[in-house]
Design an enzyme around this catalytic site. Structure first.
Site, PDB file in Angstrom:
ATOM      1  N   TYR A 151     -11.029  -9.105  -6.722  1.00 46.95           N
ATOM      2  CA  TYR A 151     -10.473  -9.560  -8.005  1.00 46.95           C
ATOM      3  C   TYR A 151     -11.311 -10.668  -8.621  1.00 46.95           C
ATOM      4  O   TYR A 151     -10.833 -11.769  -8.887  1.00 46.95           O
ATOM      5  CB  TYR A 151      -9.023 -10.004  -7.813  1.00 46.95           C
ATOM      6  CG  TYR A 151      -8.151  -8.896  -7.281  1.00 46.95           C
ATOM      7  CD1 TYR A 151      -7.688  -7.886  -8.115  1.00 46.95           C
ATOM      8  CD2 TYR A 151      -7.837  -8.838  -5.927  1.00 46.95           C
ATOM      9  CE1 TYR A 151      -6.921  -6.849  -7.621  1.00 46.95           C
ATOM     10  CE2 TYR A 151      -7.067  -7.799  -5.416  1.00 46.95           C
ATOM     11  CZ  TYR A 151      -6.610  -6.810  -6.268  1.00 46.95           C
ATOM     12  OH  TYR A 151      -5.862  -5.772  -5.767  1.00 46.95           O
TER      13      TYR A 151
ATOM     14  N   ARG B 298      -0.891  -1.500  -7.014  1.00 51.34           N
ATOM     15  CA  ARG B 298      -1.197  -2.647  -6.143  1.00 51.34           C
ATOM     16  C   ARG B 298      -2.129  -3.609  -6.859  1.00 51.34           C
ATOM     17  O   ARG B 298      -1.935  -4.830  -6.823  1.00 51.34           O
ATOM     18  CB  ARG B 298      -1.822  -2.129  -4.844  1.00 51.34           C
ATOM     19  CG  ARG B 298      -2.268  -3.186  -3.838  1.00 51.34           C
ATOM     20  CD  ARG B 298      -2.657  -2.461  -2.552  1.00 51.34           C
ATOM     21  NE  ARG B 298      -3.469  -3.273  -1.659  1.00 51.34           N
ATOM     22  CZ  ARG B 298      -2.979  -4.131  -0.763  1.00 51.34           C
ATOM     23  NH1 ARG B 298      -1.680  -4.318  -0.684  1.00 51.34           N
ATOM     24  NH2 ARG B 298      -3.781  -4.806   0.037  1.00 51.34           N
TER      25      ARG B 298
ATOM     26  N   LYS C  85      -0.625  22.692  10.243  1.00 53.63           N
ATOM     27  CA  LYS C  85       0.004  22.203   9.029  1.00 53.63           C
ATOM     28  C   LYS C  85       0.068  20.678   9.004  1.00 53.63           C
ATOM     29  O   LYS C  85      -0.038  20.036  10.040  1.00 53.63           O
ATOM     30  CB  LYS C  85       1.414  22.781   8.908  1.00 53.63           C
ATOM     31  CG  LYS C  85       1.455  24.299   8.775  1.00 53.63           C
ATOM     32  CD  LYS C  85       2.895  24.776   8.649  1.00 53.63           C
ATOM     33  CE  LYS C  85       2.962  26.293   8.490  1.00 53.63           C
ATOM     34  NZ  LYS C  85       4.354  26.786   8.369  1.00 53.63           N
TER      35      LYS C  85
ATOM     36  N   ARG D 132       0.844  -1.186   0.000  1.00 51.59           N
ATOM     37  CA  ARG D 132       0.000   0.000   0.000  1.00 51.59           C
ATOM     38  C   ARG D 132       0.887   1.247   0.000  1.00 51.59           C
ATOM     39  O   ARG D 132       2.056   1.195   0.354  1.00 51.59           O
ATOM     40  CB  ARG D 132      -0.905   0.012   1.224  1.00 51.59           C
ATOM     41  CG  ARG D 132      -1.853  -1.192   1.316  1.00 51.59           C
ATOM     42  CD  ARG D 132      -2.645  -1.162   2.612  1.00 51.59           C
ATOM     43  NE  ARG D 132      -3.609  -2.249   2.692  1.00 51.59           N
ATOM     44  CZ  ARG D 132      -3.354  -3.455   3.204  1.00 51.59           C
ATOM     45  NH1 ARG D 132      -2.139  -3.729   3.672  1.00 51.59           N
ATOM     46  NH2 ARG D 132      -4.287  -4.381   3.254  1.00 51.59           N
TER      47      ARG D 132
ATOM     48  N   HIS E 225      -3.221   3.345  -6.241  1.00 49.02           N
ATOM     49  CA  HIS E 225      -3.522   1.957  -5.892  1.00 49.02           C
ATOM     50  C   HIS E 225      -3.595   1.042  -7.113  1.00 49.02           C
ATOM     51  O   HIS E 225      -3.635  -0.180  -6.980  1.00 49.02           O
ATOM     52  CB  HIS E 225      -4.848   1.883  -5.110  1.00 49.02           C
ATOM     53  CG  HIS E 225      -5.991   2.526  -5.830  1.00 49.02           C
ATOM     54  ND1 HIS E 225      -6.329   3.849  -5.636  1.00 49.02           N
ATOM     55  CD2 HIS E 225      -6.862   2.056  -6.751  1.00 49.02           C
ATOM     56  CE1 HIS E 225      -7.361   4.161  -6.412  1.00 49.02           C
ATOM     57  NE2 HIS E 225      -7.705   3.088  -7.091  1.00 49.02           N
TER      58      HIS E 225
ATOM     59  N   HIS F 243      -4.462  -8.877   3.139  1.00 45.34           N
ATOM     60  CA  HIS F 243      -5.903  -8.823   3.379  1.00 45.34           C
ATOM     61  C   HIS F 243      -6.263  -9.624   4.627  1.00 45.34           C
ATOM     62  O   HIS F 243      -5.563 -10.590   4.971  1.00 45.34           O
ATOM     63  CB  HIS F 243      -6.671  -9.384   2.173  1.00 45.34           C
ATOM     64  CG  HIS F 243      -6.702  -8.444   1.014  1.00 45.34           C
ATOM     65  ND1 HIS F 243      -6.992  -8.855  -0.273  1.00 45.34           N
ATOM     66  CD2 HIS F 243      -6.491  -7.101   0.938  1.00 45.34           C
ATOM     67  CE1 HIS F 243      -6.950  -7.813  -1.078  1.00 45.34           C
ATOM     68  NE2 HIS F 243      -6.652  -6.746  -0.372  1.00 45.34           N
TER      69      HIS F 243
END
Length: 221
Positions: A202, A169, A91, A56, A166, A192
């Site tokens: 997927y 990934r 900030k 990630r 992403h 995961h």
């Protein structure tokens, strides 16, 4: 008793759909085009590493050399870099979180030959200037927004539709599935919580893969 009192307060509220939206990954042609253009950018190595490991964004930017085993070609993911707002100055500042969202995010990933070669080159180039693997020219942590900005510039120059970081990934996972990798293995590499999440994300199957599945069926008839 008044009707409006006994009505359920949640009545009429429409819940968001739980259906997983199809993910977008680079095609092989887009992947090659992207990296050809990315060669002229300072974050080229980070982009390569992301697509070769599936980490990630925050995991990528938090990496230090303590997380890399160059001898055995292993990456150990255990922390995350996030940009937060400083309560005093107002900030943005960078904070490294040592506690991931889930225990599954803590994982070991074997490195590709390309990623390992890339890391050895970086290590040699920077010597003892910083312990951060992917850093700025001042050897500090990279702000996620700066990495994303550079990524969008590469996409534009490569003539690829604007996508989030992403996609690297997703491309990592997609290439593995295209090569027939076991879903459980891919799930573990991605960090995961369970293989069900991986399969939900997927589930897209390319037309050619469907044709191949039918050919396999016909061969048994």
């Amino acid at each position: 008793m008044r009707d409006d009192i006994i009505l359920h307060p949640a009545k009429g509220i429409e819940l968001p759909s739980l259906e997983q939206k199809p993910v977008k990954a680079f095609t092989l042609e887009e992947q090659a085009r992207f990296f050809e253009v990315a060669k002229s950018y300072s974050y080229y190595e980070a982009f390569i590493f992301a697509v070769d490991t599936g980490v990630r964004e925050g995991e990528l930017l938090a990496l230090t050399w303590d997380d890399i085993d160059l001898k055995n070609g292993m990456l150990y993911v255990s922390k995350n870099l996030v940009a937060v707002k400083d309560r005093i100055t107002g900030k943005q500042k960078l904070v490294v979180q040592d506690t991931p969202k889930t225990s599954n995010a803590i994982r070991a990933i074997p490195l590709t030959t390309r990623a390992l070669t890339l890391l050895k080159s970086l290590k040699l180039k920077r010597q003892s200037k910083t312990n951060i693997v992917f850093c700025t020219n001042r050897y500090t942590y990279i702000y996620p927004k700066n990495l994303r900005r550079a990524f969008q510039c590469v996409l534009k120059r490569a003539g690829i539709e604007q996508l989030g970081l992403h996609v690297l990934r997703h491309t990592f996972a997609t290439r593995l599935f295209e090569k027939g990798a076991n879903p459980k293995t891919v799930s573990t590499l991605l960090g995961h919580a369970n293989v069900g999440i991986t399969l939900d994300i997927y589930t897209h199957v390319e037309p050619e893969q469907m044709k191949e599945a039918i050919r396999l069926l016909e061969s048994t008839v």
